[in-house]
Motif scaffolding. Structure first.
Motif, mmCIF file in Angstrom:
data_model
loop_
_atom_site.group_PDB
_atom_site.id
_atom_site.type_symbol
_atom_site.label_atom_id
_atom_site.label_comp_id
_atom_site.label_asym_id
_atom_site.label_seq_id
_atom_site.Cartn_x
_atom_site.Cartn_y
_atom_site.Cartn_z
ATOM 1 N N LEU A 87 0.973 -1.070 0.199
ATOM 2 C CA LEU A 87 0.006 0.041 0.036
ATOM 3 C C LEU A 87 0.890 1.283 -0.154
ATOM 4 C CD1 LEU A 87 -2.784 -1.089 2.792
ATOM 5 C CD2 LEU A 87 -2.749 -1.057 0.067
ATOM 6 N N GLY A 88 1.943 1.178 -0.489
ATOM 7 C CA GLY A 88 2.938 2.175 -0.378
ATOM 8 C C GLY A 88 3.964 2.174 0.853
ATOM 9 N N VAL A 89 4.811 3.263 0.985
ATOM 10 C CA VAL A 89 5.868 3.367 1.992
ATOM 11 C C VAL A 89 5.016 3.672 3.281
ATOM 12 C CG1 VAL A 89 7.661 4.637 3.019
ATOM 13 C CG2 VAL A 89 7.914 3.977 0.523
ATOM 14 N N VAL A 90 5.361 2.977 4.472
ATOM 15 C CA VAL A 90 4.785 3.051 5.823
ATOM 16 C C VAL A 90 6.101 3.764 6.403
ATOM 17 C CG1 VAL A 90 4.017 2.224 7.701
ATOM 18 C CG2 VAL A 90 3.203 1.440 5.548
ATOM 19 N N ALA A 91 6.043 4.812 7.185
ATOM 20 C CA ALA A 91 6.751 5.305 8.295
ATOM 21 C C ALA A 91 6.388 5.582 9.430
ATOM 22 C CB ALA A 91 7.541 6.835 7.301
ATOM 23 N N LEU A 92 7.323 5.250 10.454
ATOM 24 C CA LEU A 92 6.897 5.243 11.702
ATOM 25 C C LEU A 92 7.744 6.450 12.159
ATOM 26 C CD1 LEU A 92 6.741 1.539 12.643
ATOM 27 C CD2 LEU A 92 4.956 3.070 12.204
ATOM 28 N N GLN B 133 -2.259 -9.473 4.162
ATOM 29 C CA GLN B 133 -1.553 -8.115 4.432
ATOM 30 C C GLN B 133 -0.629 -7.842 3.507
ATOM 31 O OE1 GLN B 133 -0.180 -7.802 8.416
ATOM 32 N NE2 GLN B 133 -2.366 -7.797 9.245
ATOM 33 N N ASP B 134 0.280 -9.057 2.879
ATOM 34 C CA ASP B 134 1.373 -8.995 2.010
ATOM 35 C C ASP B 134 1.003 -8.391 0.808
ATOM 36 O OD1 ASP B 134 2.898 -10.088 4.124
ATOM 37 O OD2 ASP B 134 2.985 -12.073 3.557
ATOM 38 N N ALA B 135 -0.216 -8.461 0.536
ATOM 39 C CA ALA B 135 -0.653 -8.154 -0.785
ATOM 40 C C ALA B 135 -1.824 -6.941 -0.832
ATOM 41 C CB ALA B 135 -1.518 -9.068 -1.527
ATOM 42 N N GLY B 136 -1.885 -6.218 0.305
ATOM 43 C CA GLY B 136 -2.686 -5.280 0.524
ATOM 44 C C GLY B 136 -4.157 -5.524 0.017
ATOM 45 N N ALA B 137 -4.501 -6.688 0.469
ATOM 46 C CA ALA B 137 -5.988 -7.067 -0.062
ATOM 47 C C ALA B 137 -6.758 -7.661 1.109
ATOM 48 C CB ALA B 137 -5.714 -8.011 -1.090
ATOM 49 N N VAL B 138 -8.203 -7.753 0.718
ATOM 50 C CA VAL B 138 -9.091 -8.431 1.596
ATOM 51 C C VAL B 138 -9.582 -9.596 0.508
ATOM 52 C CG1 VAL B 138 -11.304 -8.488 2.433
ATOM 53 C CG2 VAL B 138 -9.875 -6.793 2.825
ATOM 54 N N LEU B 139 -9.477 -10.782 0.901
ATOM 55 C CA LEU B 139 -10.135 -11.958 0.233
ATOM 56 C C LEU B 139 -11.353 -12.475 0.627
ATOM 57 C CD1 LEU B 139 -9.555 -14.609 -1.617
ATOM 58 C CD2 LEU B 139 -8.543 -15.649 0.360
ATOM 59 N N LEU B 140 -12.392 -12.450 -0.157
ATOM 60 C CA LEU B 140 -13.645 -13.066 -0.044
ATOM 61 C C LEU B 140 -13.917 -14.082 -0.720
ATOM 62 C CD1 LEU B 140 -16.687 -12.619 1.409
ATOM 63 C CD2 LEU B 140 -17.006 -11.166 -0.659
ATOM 64 N N LEU C 229 -17.796 -6.239 -5.709
ATOM 65 C CA LEU C 229 -16.804 -5.969 -4.700
ATOM 66 C C LEU C 229 -15.488 -6.064 -5.339
ATOM 67 C CD1 LEU C 229 -18.808 -7.360 -1.498
ATOM 68 C CD2 LEU C 229 -18.551 -4.882 -2.171
ATOM 69 N N ASN C 230 -15.786 -6.895 -6.391
ATOM 70 C CA ASN C 230 -13.950 -7.376 -6.604
ATOM 71 C C ASN C 230 -13.455 -6.111 -7.669
ATOM 72 O OD1 ASN C 230 -12.388 -9.750 -7.157
ATOM 73 N ND2 ASN C 230 -12.533 -9.071 -9.289
ATOM 74 N N GLY C 231 -12.285 -5.998 -7.024
ATOM 75 C CA GLY C 231 -11.507 -4.746 -7.482
ATOM 76 C C GLY C 231 -10.737 -3.992 -6.701
ATOM 77 N N THR C 232 -10.124 -2.842 -6.964
ATOM 78 C CA THR C 232 -9.133 -2.080 -6.332
ATOM 79 C C THR C 232 -10.043 -0.833 -5.915
ATOM 80 O OG1 THR C 232 -6.891 -2.559 -7.244
ATOM 81 C CG2 THR C 232 -7.101 -0.729 -6.018
ATOM 82 N N ARG C 233 -9.989 -0.533 -4.451
ATOM 83 C CA ARG C 233 -10.798 0.269 -4.159
ATOM 84 C C ARG C 233 -9.903 1.790 -4.183
ATOM 85 N NH1 ARG C 233 -13.970 -0.638 0.751
ATOM 86 N NH2 ARG C 233 -12.681 0.891 1.835
ATOM 87 N N PRO C 234 -10.695 2.966 -3.766
ATOM 88 C CA PRO C 234 -10.066 4.360 -3.842
ATOM 89 C C PRO C 234 -8.986 4.419 -2.828
ATOM 90 C CG PRO C 234 -12.346 4.478 -4.357
ATOM 91 C CD PRO C 234 -12.333 3.107 -3.695
ATOM 92 N N ASP C 235 -9.039 3.498 -1.840
ATOM 93 C CA ASP C 235 -8.086 3.602 -0.679
ATOM 94 C C ASP C 235 -6.739 2.859 -1.098
ATOM 95 O OD1 ASP C 235 -8.847 1.340 -0.135
ATOM 96 O OD2 ASP C 235 -9.720 1.598 1.788
ATOM 97 N N GLY C 236 -6.984 2.300 -2.307
ATOM 98 C CA GLY C 236 -5.791 1.362 -2.708
ATOM 99 C C GLY C 236 -6.050 -0.270 -2.345
ATOM 100 N N VAL C 237 -6.696 -0.554 -1.499
ATOM 101 C CA VAL C 237 -6.823 -1.954 -0.922
ATOM 102 C C VAL C 237 -7.633 -2.660 -2.012
ATOM 103 C CG1 VAL C 237 -8.025 -3.247 0.717
ATOM 104 C CG2 VAL C 237 -6.893 -1.155 1.299
ATOM 105 N N THR C 238 -7.131 -3.696 -2.419
ATOM 106 C CA THR C 238 -7.851 -4.812 -3.387
ATOM 107 C C THR C 238 -8.802 -5.531 -2.474
ATOM 108 O OG1 THR C 238 -6.121 -4.457 -4.907
ATOM 109 C CG2 THR C 238 -7.504 -6.223 -5.334
#
Length: 329
Positions: A133-138, A216-223, A236-245
């Protein structure tokens, strides 16, 4: 020589086949019937009769917040219970996405962002990592706020250099056994949760659900959904505006199908006197049937699988498993 009931059945059906037009190949049907009767008797003799949350092989797309590329949902044909001529039914015990290796399509771009972060002096980045989902910075926070959200000014500054998600570094996580990468995985779970909630809400009143999981490793929700999935689910199948597939996977059996088979399993095992050998039962990772754990040894696993598949009306894979508990239905 004394004839067994199976032999009598064989002779009677053979005589009948001479005067009737069969709708199937008569000898094959007769032999299958006889073999089934013999298997049932052999099963009782061999074992002695006495009185079982979440998540698909897809590619990645090259954009910020990249995840798996949505693909058309292909219905899969229902898996029939195995016949005597079939090879032993096998299915995965876990969903295959938990064992798949995923790749980040824009990894090189994200690594460039990580290198730019090392040149910053105004923001203390404690840890940063690429993600689907892109670079995560803490970042280190000295404000004393108990939440995990970074200061908006810091977030804006890091987004200018390409960071997708900014959260506070938790200095107490190590005491709980969570390392830096573990904190990134926690962030990914937070980012996936809204999509998970939306999918659950959209499908709450629909029948056929088989499972839902975070990948998590793919940034996705599996149904997983029993084929044929309704249009509301397929949408529901596809990539959402927030980048989650959201990935919709068609499977053979729903959660309710598996639960029904689990309830019936107890009665079948009691009928054949093997309830005390049962260890567990749970659905196949790909939704193709039921896994039944039985205490070893299993000298005739094939016959047991066929008997249970016939009785439960869905494929069953029997696995040797030490009996650790006994739960009455």
């Amino acid at each position: 020589m004394n004839q067994t009931p199976e032999d009598d059945l064989h002779d009677a059906l053979r005589r009948m086949s001479g005067s009737l037009r069969p709708t199937v190949h008569a000898p094959r049907a007769i032999h299958a019937r006889v073999r089934r009767a013999r298997r049932r008797r052999a099963f009782g003799t061999a074992f002695g009769v006495a009185g079982l949350v979440v998540a698909i092989a897809v590619g990645s797309q090259s954009l910020a917040g990249s995840g798996p590329t949505p693909r058309p949902v292909q219905p899969r044909p229902a898996t029939a219970a195995p016949s005597p001529q079939d090879q032993l039914f096998e299915c995965p015990t876990e969903n295959r996405v938990f064992t798949e290796t995923t790749t980040i399509a824009d990894l090189e771009t994200q690594q460039q962002v990580l290198r730019r972060l090392t040149t910053l002096s105004s923001v203390q980045v404690r840890h940063a990592a690429p993600s689907p989902l892109g670079v995560v910075a803490l970042v280190v926070d000295d404000s004393g706020d108990p939440d995990s959200y970074a200061d908006p000014a810091v977030v804006a500054q890091l987004r200018e250099v390409g960071v997708a998600h900014v959260f506070e570094w938790d200095p107490t996580a190590a005491t709980a056994g969570v390392d830096a990468d573990g904190q990134v995985r926690q962030v990914l779970q937070w980012l996936l949760q809204p999509a998970l909630n939306d999918v659950r809400s959209a499908t709450r009143d629909l029948s056929g659900a088989a499972g839902i999981a975070l990948w998590q490793d793919a940034g996705a929700v599996l149904l997983q959904w029993k084929a044929p999935a309704p249009q509301e689910v397929l949408a529901l199948n596809g990539t959402r505006p927030d980048g989650v597939t959201v990935i919709v996977e068609s499977v053979d059996y729903s959660r309710l199908d598996i639960q029904r088979a689990q309830r019936q399993l107890q009665g079948v095992l009691r009928e054949y006197g093997h309830r005390d050998r049962w260890s567990s039962s749970y659905g196949c990772g790909d939704g193709s049937g039921l896994i039944v754990g039985m205490a070893p040894p299993l000298p005739d696993r094939g016959d047991l699988q066929t008997i249970l598949s016939d009785a439960l009306d869905l494929p069953v894979m029997v696995v040797p498993e030490d009996r650790t508990r006994l739960t009455d239905s």
